[in-house]
Design a protein around this motif. Structure first.
Motif, PDB file in Angstrom:
ATOM      1  N   GLY A 116      18.531 -10.742 -25.709  1.00  0.00           N
ATOM      2  CA  GLY A 116      17.188 -10.201 -25.551  1.00  0.00           C
ATOM      3  C   GLY A 116      17.157  -8.869 -24.826  1.00  0.00           C
ATOM      4  O   GLY A 116      16.126  -8.236 -24.761  1.00  0.00           O
ATOM      5  N   ILE A 117      18.284  -8.423 -24.280  1.00  0.00           N
ATOM      6  CA  ILE A 117      18.299  -7.111 -23.613  1.00  0.00           C
ATOM      7  C   ILE A 117      19.069  -6.126 -24.484  1.00  0.00           C
ATOM      8  O   ILE A 117      18.502  -5.241 -25.092  1.00  0.00           O
ATOM      9  CB  ILE A 117      18.892  -7.204 -22.189  1.00  0.00           C
TER      10      ILE A 117
ATOM     11  N   LEU B  70      21.891  -3.986 -15.309  1.00  0.00           N
ATOM     12  CA  LEU B  70      20.898  -4.745 -14.561  1.00  0.00           C
ATOM     13  C   LEU B  70      21.597  -5.682 -13.584  1.00  0.00           C
ATOM     14  O   LEU B  70      21.212  -5.789 -12.413  1.00  0.00           O
ATOM     15  CB  LEU B  70      20.001  -5.531 -15.521  1.00  0.00           C
TER      16      LEU B  70
ATOM     17  N   PRO C 170      13.879  -1.408 -23.071  1.00  0.00           N
ATOM     18  CA  PRO C 170      12.613  -1.444 -22.328  1.00  0.00           C
ATOM     19  C   PRO C 170      12.811  -1.821 -20.866  1.00  0.00           C
ATOM     20  O   PRO C 170      12.109  -1.332 -19.990  1.00  0.00           O
ATOM     21  CB  PRO C 170      11.800  -2.510 -23.071  1.00  0.00           C
ATOM     22  N   ILE C 171      13.792  -2.666 -20.609  1.00  0.00           N
ATOM     23  CA  ILE C 171      14.000  -3.089 -19.220  1.00  0.00           C
ATOM     24  C   ILE C 171      14.476  -1.921 -18.366  1.00  0.00           C
ATOM     25  O   ILE C 171      14.126  -1.807 -17.192  1.00  0.00           O
ATOM     26  CB  ILE C 171      14.960  -4.294 -19.162  1.00  0.00           C
TER      27      ILE C 171
ATOM     28  N   ALA D 192      13.649   1.233 -18.799  1.00  0.00           N
ATOM     29  CA  ALA D 192      12.466   2.046 -18.535  1.00  0.00           C
ATOM     30  C   ALA D 192      11.590   1.384 -17.480  1.00  0.00           C
ATOM     31  O   ALA D 192      11.051   2.042 -16.594  1.00  0.00           O
ATOM     32  CB  ALA D 192      11.679   2.265 -19.824  1.00  0.00           C
ATOM     33  N   ALA D 193      11.460   0.062 -17.579  1.00  0.00           N
ATOM     34  CA  ALA D 193      10.515  -0.637 -16.708  1.00  0.00           C
ATOM     35  C   ALA D 193      10.972  -0.658 -15.260  1.00  0.00           C
ATOM     36  O   ALA D 193      10.143  -0.630 -14.357  1.00  0.00           O
ATOM     37  CB  ALA D 193      10.294  -2.062 -17.211  1.00  0.00           C
ATOM     38  N   ILE D 194      12.286  -0.732 -15.014  1.00  0.00           N
ATOM     39  CA  ILE D 194      12.737  -0.859 -13.628  1.00  0.00           C
ATOM     40  C   ILE D 194      13.408   0.406 -13.122  1.00  0.00           C
ATOM     41  O   ILE D 194      14.011   0.404 -12.057  1.00  0.00           O
ATOM     42  CB  ILE D 194      13.655  -2.087 -13.439  1.00  0.00           C
ATOM     43  N   GLY D 195      13.285   1.512 -13.874  1.00  0.00           N
ATOM     44  CA  GLY D 195      13.770   2.789 -13.359  1.00  0.00           C
ATOM     45  C   GLY D 195      15.272   2.925 -13.364  1.00  0.00           C
ATOM     46  O   GLY D 195      15.861   3.435 -12.414  1.00  0.00           O
TER      47      GLY D 195
ATOM     48  N   ARG E 213      16.705   8.572 -14.542  1.00  0.00           N
ATOM     49  CA  ARG E 213      15.515   8.134 -13.810  1.00  0.00           C
ATOM     50  C   ARG E 213      15.817   8.160 -12.318  1.00  0.00           C
ATOM     51  O   ARG E 213      16.965   8.128 -11.910  1.00  0.00           O
ATOM     52  CB  ARG E 213      15.088   6.737 -14.273  1.00  0.00           C
TER      53      ARG E 213
ATOM     54  N   ALA F  33      14.031   4.330  -7.518  1.00  0.00           N
ATOM     55  CA  ALA F  33      13.167   3.371  -8.203  1.00  0.00           C
ATOM     56  C   ALA F  33      13.835   2.019  -8.420  1.00  0.00           C
ATOM     57  O   ALA F  33      13.194   1.068  -8.827  1.00  0.00           O
ATOM     58  CB  ALA F  33      12.762   3.936  -9.562  1.00  0.00           C
ATOM     59  N   ILE F  34      15.118   1.923  -8.162  1.00  0.00           N
ATOM     60  CA  ILE F  34      15.838   0.712  -8.563  1.00  0.00           C
ATOM     61  C   ILE F  34      15.685  -0.413  -7.548  1.00  0.00           C
ATOM     62  O   ILE F  34      15.949  -0.229  -6.365  1.00  0.00           O
ATOM     63  CB  ILE F  34      17.329   1.050  -8.747  1.00  0.00           C
ATOM     64  N   PRO F  35      15.278  -1.599  -8.016  1.00  0.00           N
ATOM     65  CA  PRO F  35      15.256  -2.733  -7.095  1.00  0.00           C
ATOM     66  C   PRO F  35      16.688  -3.106  -6.749  1.00  0.00           C
ATOM     67  O   PRO F  35      17.563  -3.050  -7.600  1.00  0.00           O
ATOM     68  CB  PRO F  35      14.585  -3.842  -7.900  1.00  0.00           C
TER      69      PRO F  35
ATOM     70  N   LEU G 253       4.352  -7.068 -14.873  1.00  0.00           N
ATOM     71  CA  LEU G 253       5.374  -6.222 -14.259  1.00  0.00           C
ATOM     72  C   LEU G 253       4.710  -5.155 -13.406  1.00  0.00           C
ATOM     73  O   LEU G 253       5.129  -4.890 -12.259  1.00  0.00           O
ATOM     74  CB  LEU G 253       6.244  -5.578 -15.345  1.00  0.00           C
TER      75      LEU G 253
ATOM     76  N   PRO H 108      12.096 -10.697 -22.455  1.00  0.00           N
ATOM     77  CA  PRO H 108      13.387 -10.570 -21.757  1.00  0.00           C
ATOM     78  C   PRO H 108      13.232  -9.991 -20.357  1.00  0.00           C
ATOM     79  O   PRO H 108      13.968 -10.360 -19.451  1.00  0.00           O
ATOM     80  CB  PRO H 108      14.168  -9.610 -22.662  1.00  0.00           C
ATOM     81  N   ILE H 109      12.248  -9.109 -20.184  1.00  0.00           N
ATOM     82  CA  ILE H 109      12.093  -8.510 -18.856  1.00  0.00           C
ATOM     83  C   ILE H 109      11.636  -9.551 -17.842  1.00  0.00           C
ATOM     84  O   ILE H 109      12.030  -9.500 -16.677  1.00  0.00           O
ATOM     85  CB  ILE H 109      11.117  -7.306 -18.920  1.00  0.00           C
TER      86      ILE H 109
ATOM     87  N   SER I   4       9.632  -2.183  -3.971  1.00  0.00           N
ATOM     88  CA  SER I   4      10.806  -1.317  -4.076  1.00  0.00           C
ATOM     89  C   SER I   4      10.748  -0.448  -5.320  1.00  0.00           C
ATOM     90  O   SER I   4      11.469   0.523  -5.441  1.00  0.00           O
ATOM     91  CB  SER I   4      12.079  -2.163  -4.104  1.00  0.00           C
ATOM     92  N   VAL I   5       9.907  -0.805  -6.287  1.00  0.00           N
ATOM     93  CA  VAL I   5       9.821  -0.027  -7.529  1.00  0.00           C
ATOM     94  C   VAL I   5       8.526   0.779  -7.532  1.00  0.00           C
ATOM     95  O   VAL I   5       7.451   0.212  -7.623  1.00  0.00           O
ATOM     96  CB  VAL I   5       9.839  -0.972  -8.756  1.00  0.00           C
ATOM     97  N   PRO I   6       8.603   2.090  -7.428  1.00  0.00           N
ATOM     98  CA  PRO I   6       7.371   2.870  -7.444  1.00  0.00           C
ATOM     99  C   PRO I   6       6.739   2.874  -8.824  1.00  0.00           C
ATOM    100  O   PRO I   6       7.419   2.747  -9.842  1.00  0.00           O
ATOM    101  CB  PRO I   6       7.826   4.280  -7.056  1.00  0.00           C
TER     102      PRO I   6
ATOM    103  N   ALA J 226       8.005   5.078 -11.793  1.00  0.00           N
ATOM    104  CA  ALA J 226       9.347   4.918 -12.372  1.00  0.00           C
ATOM    105  C   ALA J 226       9.322   5.159 -13.869  1.00  0.00           C
ATOM    106  O   ALA J 226      10.283   5.658 -14.447  1.00  0.00           O
ATOM    107  CB  ALA J 226       9.864   3.520 -12.067  1.00  0.00           C
ATOM    108  N   LEU J 227       8.210   4.800 -14.497  1.00  0.00           N
ATOM    109  CA  LEU J 227       8.157   4.863 -15.957  1.00  0.00           C
ATOM    110  C   LEU J 227       8.016   6.270 -16.502  1.00  0.00           C
ATOM    111  O   LEU J 227       8.418   6.559 -17.613  1.00  0.00           O
ATOM    112  CB  LEU J 227       6.972   4.032 -16.454  1.00  0.00           C
TER     113      LEU J 227
ATOM    114  N   ASP K 122       8.990   9.049 -14.836  1.00  0.00           N
ATOM    115  CA  ASP K 122       9.880  10.005 -14.194  1.00  0.00           C
ATOM    116  C   ASP K 122      11.184  10.095 -14.970  1.00  0.00           C
ATOM    117  O   ASP K 122      12.257   9.817 -14.463  1.00  0.00           O
ATOM    118  CB  ASP K 122      10.138   9.552 -12.759  1.00  0.00           C
TER     119      ASP K 122
END
Lengths: 359, 359
Positions: free
Chosen positions: A75-76, A265, A284-285, A287-290, A338, A342-344, B265, B284-285, B347-349, B352-353, B355
């Motif tokens: 799925g990723i 990830l 997409p993941i 992009a979503a989590i930077g 990115r 931004a990364i957790p 999210l 998946p996210i 932790s995620v600004p 992020a999307l 930038d």
């Protein structure tokens, strides 16, 4: 297709290899005169016509191309093939072509589907994904003179000089080379790589991009470089485990490059030192989590596939290696950078993925 | 299909509505005797046969079903339709059916595709996704007696009692009701909801599940309940903005339920108070970052779609509302609960999307 002679029939009758038959048709100058005469005699005797089946199917005008829908994996990483399917369907539609989907559980099963769809004249040709070296699917399609293009190179010595079939691929070597250079330019010296076990066409290609850029810059010795590499199967948990292994054995790292976003990830999850992590596929993941990632331009891949395939339908693709229109398209990926802030980080435990309760 | 009379032709000749013609064929007992006689006379005069086109196509045996490949939207919420396509293709294959893909930029464009594929006898029937109330696509297919099943109910008053067409859907109301109950059982009282603007069939359905469970428990007044709801278009940034709005105006919340994983999210990103967030679609996210979510069982949806569609091909689907085999399948979603501790928080600004730098 049994009633139509194939390249293999010609080769058998002439007592030469299939490559020699191909050479006689495409680059006769490089074939010895007596061999050429033997092959030409066999072609005449058998009434062989290159791509007869493609022409025959064209007259039936199914205007349809067949493609296997790849199984959902995690799925990723798998989402890049879904993106490719979207791009292919949209661009096929613009060209008046339809896309017929099928599934297959193995290469042999996929070949059965090729046979069924080809016998029924349901499709004009096929698009294949996830090619491997010595792929039985491409061998079967060549044997049966069925038009096809692969997303993925043949993974042979002659991929560029004289490819055995039409292909489009993304230059993973260039992607990892650029990602490594970007980290080096930002000051990183000890750049680790999380990759897949060899042999893997795509995996080895990406790894070479990192390896080459590292050797060129010379910040670390070849011996140290070996300690900066971890090999693992794909997956988020595997990426986290590989990152922990690096922390124990690599002796300090400035950045990590990964063969996939799934590995990346995982690497981010097990990353208390907050080193920069770059993935691959720009899912997409990412992009979503930077997460920085190497993007495969699937629109360009789809355009190349359709250009080559429709050219093949119309007999316009040259099979000569020195032709002005080569039998492949190599697409350059783009590095998407990115903000690392931004990364957790260690806020996500590695067991997040398995801790599911269904009610 | 012009040469075959349709329900509309019968209705025009008899001077009645299409619904009345349908009633005469399916539930004649509820139609007045003289009206029934008029309709039956028109049917005889025109030689109308219900589902003639489905039978005719069956004899041509394309054994193919057509489906529009939905456009990629944000790469997060859209993945459920990709999962459905995978499930549908795999199960269709097991039934000896092929899946033909096409794209369309509007409902009218999709109808053009229906016409083209039906005229060419390329498909036996269609599967539609993303239905709306007064959907022009289903109206056109009914009008032309073409076999189809929708993933998504018709969004009319009679969806269950006498649906205008065959459908399969996931019970979003039940999904949000269960998610609300789960939070209430865990001690949450002020449970907020981030949803889509009304009217939205799926959005309104999900919202009602939350609203009903909240009113039943009675922890907050109807007036307070209105302040616990934020309406926004779908997206990660929108979810973050909605969460910030809740923090300003809702006066304290214990948990947040969302109409999508994309909103969820975003809500997690703008969540300094670390309240529990639940998404929808189990993308998946959601799995990767430890987000609870409502899962749509696409395997069950695909099975229902193919069961109804092949039944229609074979003339086995009853059109009577009191039949033992109803003309729809309602699938119950599953709440997937993940450890909330696993969720990355501030932790995620939110930027992020956007930038992103392409090199």
């Amino acid at each position: 297709m049994g009633e139509f002679p194939t390249v293999t029939d010609v080769a058998r009758v002439a007592g030469v290899s299939r490559q020699t038959v191909s050479n006689v048709m495409n680059t006769p100058g490089i074939v010895k005169a007596d061999t050429r005469a033997r092959v030409e005699a066999a072609i005449t005797a058998l009434g062989y016509r290159p791509h007869a089946s493609a022409r025959r199917l064209r007259t039936r005008r199914s205007s349809t191309i067949g493609i296997r829908l790849d199984p959902m994996i995690d799925g990723i990483s798998g989402s890049v093939l879904d993106r490719f399917l979207h791009a292919l369907t949209e661009q096929a539609d613009a060209r008046g072509l339809r896309v017929l989907l099928f599934t297959a559980t193995s290469p042999e099963d996929e070949i059965d589907q090729f046979r069924r769809l080809n016998d029924g004249a349901d499709v004009d040709g096929f698009v294949l994904t996830s090619t491997t070296a010595d792929d039985p699917r491409t061998a079967w399609l060549l044997e049966h003179d069925i038009a096809f293009v692969t997303f993925g190179r043949p993974w042979q010595e002659n991929d560029f000089t004289d490819p055995s079939h039409l292909w489009v691929d993304v230059d993973g070597h260039a992607g990892l080379y650029a990602a490594t250079r970007a980290q080096q330019d930002a000051g990183a010296r000890r750049i680790a790589y999380l990759g897949w076990p060899s042999p893997s066409g795509t995996g080895d290609d990406r790894r070479r991009g990192w390896h080459e850029a590292m050797l060129e810059r010379g910040d670390v010795s070849a011996e140290e470089l070996a300690r900066l590499e971890v090999v693992t199967t794909d997956g988020v948990d595997q990426g986290a485990a590989a990152m922990r292994q690096l922390a124990r054995t690599a002796g300090g790292i400035d950045a990590v490059l990964c063969a996939s976003d799934a590995l990346a990830l995982g690497a981010m999850i097990a990353n208390p030192a907050r080193v920069s992590v770059t993935g691959y596929d720009n899912t997409p993941i990412a992009a979503a989590i930077g997460l920085s990632s190497v993007d495969q331009p699937v629109d360009e891949v789809a355009a190349g596939v359709l250009e080559l395939l429709t050219g093949e339908f119309e007999g316009q693709v040259s099979h000569a290696p020195d032709s002005a229109s080569p039998r492949y398209r190599m697409v350059t990926p783009r590095l998407i950078t990115r903000q690392f802030e931004a990364i957790p980080r260690d806020s996500v435990p590695a067991n997040a993925l398995v801790d599911e309760v269904s009610r």
